[in-house]
Motif scaffolding. Structure first.
Motif, short mmCIF file in Angstrom:
data_model
loop_
_atom_site.label_atom_id
_atom_site.label_comp_id
_atom_site.label_asym_id
_atom_site.label_seq_id
_atom_site.Cartn_x
_atom_site.Cartn_y
_atom_site.Cartn_z
N ILE A 62 0.40 -0.89 0.02
CA ILE A 62 -0.40 0.14 0.15
C ILE A 62 0.45 1.11 0.21
N SER A 66 0.90 4.25 -3.02
CA SER A 66 0.11 5.52 -2.44
C SER A 66 0.69 6.37 -2.86
N ARG A 77 -6.81 6.56 -9.16
CA ARG A 77 -7.16 5.54 -7.63
C ARG A 77 -6.19 4.88 -7.56
N VAL A 78 -5.80 4.18 -6.15
CA VAL A 78 -5.30 3.05 -5.53
C VAL A 78 -6.14 1.91 -5.02
N VAL B 30 -8.26 4.59 -3.17
CA VAL B 30 -8.26 5.28 -2.13
C VAL B 30 -7.36 5.93 -3.14
N VAL B 32 -6.11 9.39 -4.08
CA VAL B 32 -4.91 9.99 -3.84
C VAL B 32 -4.19 11.07 -3.57
N ALA B 63 -1.84 3.84 4.23
CA ALA B 63 -2.00 5.12 2.16
C ALA B 63 -1.59 6.34 3.71
N ILE B 67 1.35 9.02 2.74
CA ILE B 67 1.16 10.38 1.25
C ILE B 67 1.79 11.75 2.98
#
Lengths: 192, 192
Positions: A62, A66, A77-78, B30, B32, B63, B67
């Motif tokens: 992940i 990300s 998007r992930v 996700v 991002v 995630a 980030i």
């Protein structure tokens, strides 16, 4: 990728059973600055592919997926596949059994059907590739969804385990940032 | 954070049992770009704290933690606690039992001792805070290591579950980007 190879040489530990332990920067403690460089490298490699989603599997894929997704155009998007079923998870999933050598057990890899679409152009990202079980599971999920797999990005491939070369021979665009071809008496040999 | 609240209103689904399902952008798929904005918000909130490591727990915290860490000075690494034991994991771990309501079972949360140090200044990050079980586990691990917890950053807090207010009353610097105080008949009420 030189920076990653140097990091592996410096901090990686070779343990019995062809285990390469890199949890000081890859899959327990995460070196975010190094991950940014790896992410940029993937974005360069797959820039022509119009990626719509980056697909990985929990948990250790992940962080890389990300961070990497940020460097792709159009903000893909992930999507991370799950290994265990949450009570609030929909039953409407694609699923495939995967055997994990790291945990010595089989698990059911799943993604919700609404998030993996026939129109998706997928980049698979994972931190490690050995025999290829996890990546193979992700490929099967994409197949079930009818999604197009445009590439596979891996941080560390254990070349001597054969998974990577099998995906290459099947025609996949596989980019491994470091390929370990041998771990002899603790010495790590990278593929040139 | 307005952007997150709007996203929850638009895409969140309220299910029976006070479940708020936000897997279209938070913990399966996700978003991002949204995560970058959340990460910047945490960096602003905790900029005076000289954070050395961002601590989270697998899988859905990774995630956001990864980030967010990019926006802090001095490149703090991300450390993610594990929920299940890998065969190649050291036995030299801090550990604490945590009960997960999402999976309806107890697990052992662990971190390798060498990666959580008495000199560390920790920011805990997680995607969700309800009764506070996971964050409480992370606090216990920091306590065992003698590390200093400088703050807690959460994407979505379920205010009516009490975990967040308990941490605030204990003096923790808790920053939740959206606090849901009620989910009445499917309508989501945010704390002002």
């Amino acid at each position: 990728m030189k920076e990653l190879e140097e990091k592996i040489r410096k901090e990686g530990r070779v343990l019995p059973g062809t285990i390469l332990k890199v949890d000081s920067f890859l899959n327990h403690l995460v070196d975010v600055a190094l991950f940014s460089e790896m992410g940029k490298r993937f974005a360069e490699e797959f820039k022509a592919e119009s990626i719509t989603k980056v697909l990985t599997v929990e948990a250790s894929g992940i962080a890389l997926a990300s961070i990497a997704a940020q460097f792709f155009p159009n903000s893909p998007r992930v999507l991370y596949a799950k290994k265990s079923r949450a009570l609030n998870q929909d039953s409407n999933v694609y699923s495939t059994p995967v055997f994990s050598f790291t945990h010595n057990k089989q698990y059911l890899m799943t993604v919700d059907k609404q998030y993996l679409l026939p129109t998706d152009r997928i980049l698979i990202i994972d931190d490690f590739l050995a025999n290829g079980g996890a990546v193979n599971g992700l490929l099967r999920l994409c197949e079930q969804a009818g999604a197009t797999v445009c590439g596979i990005g891996i941080a560390i491939e254990k070349g001597f385990m054969g998974g990577g070369d099998r995906f290459r021979s099947e025609g996949h665009h596989l980019c491994s940032l470091a390929v370990v071809d041998a771990m002899n008496d603790g010495e790590i040999v990278f593929r040139q």
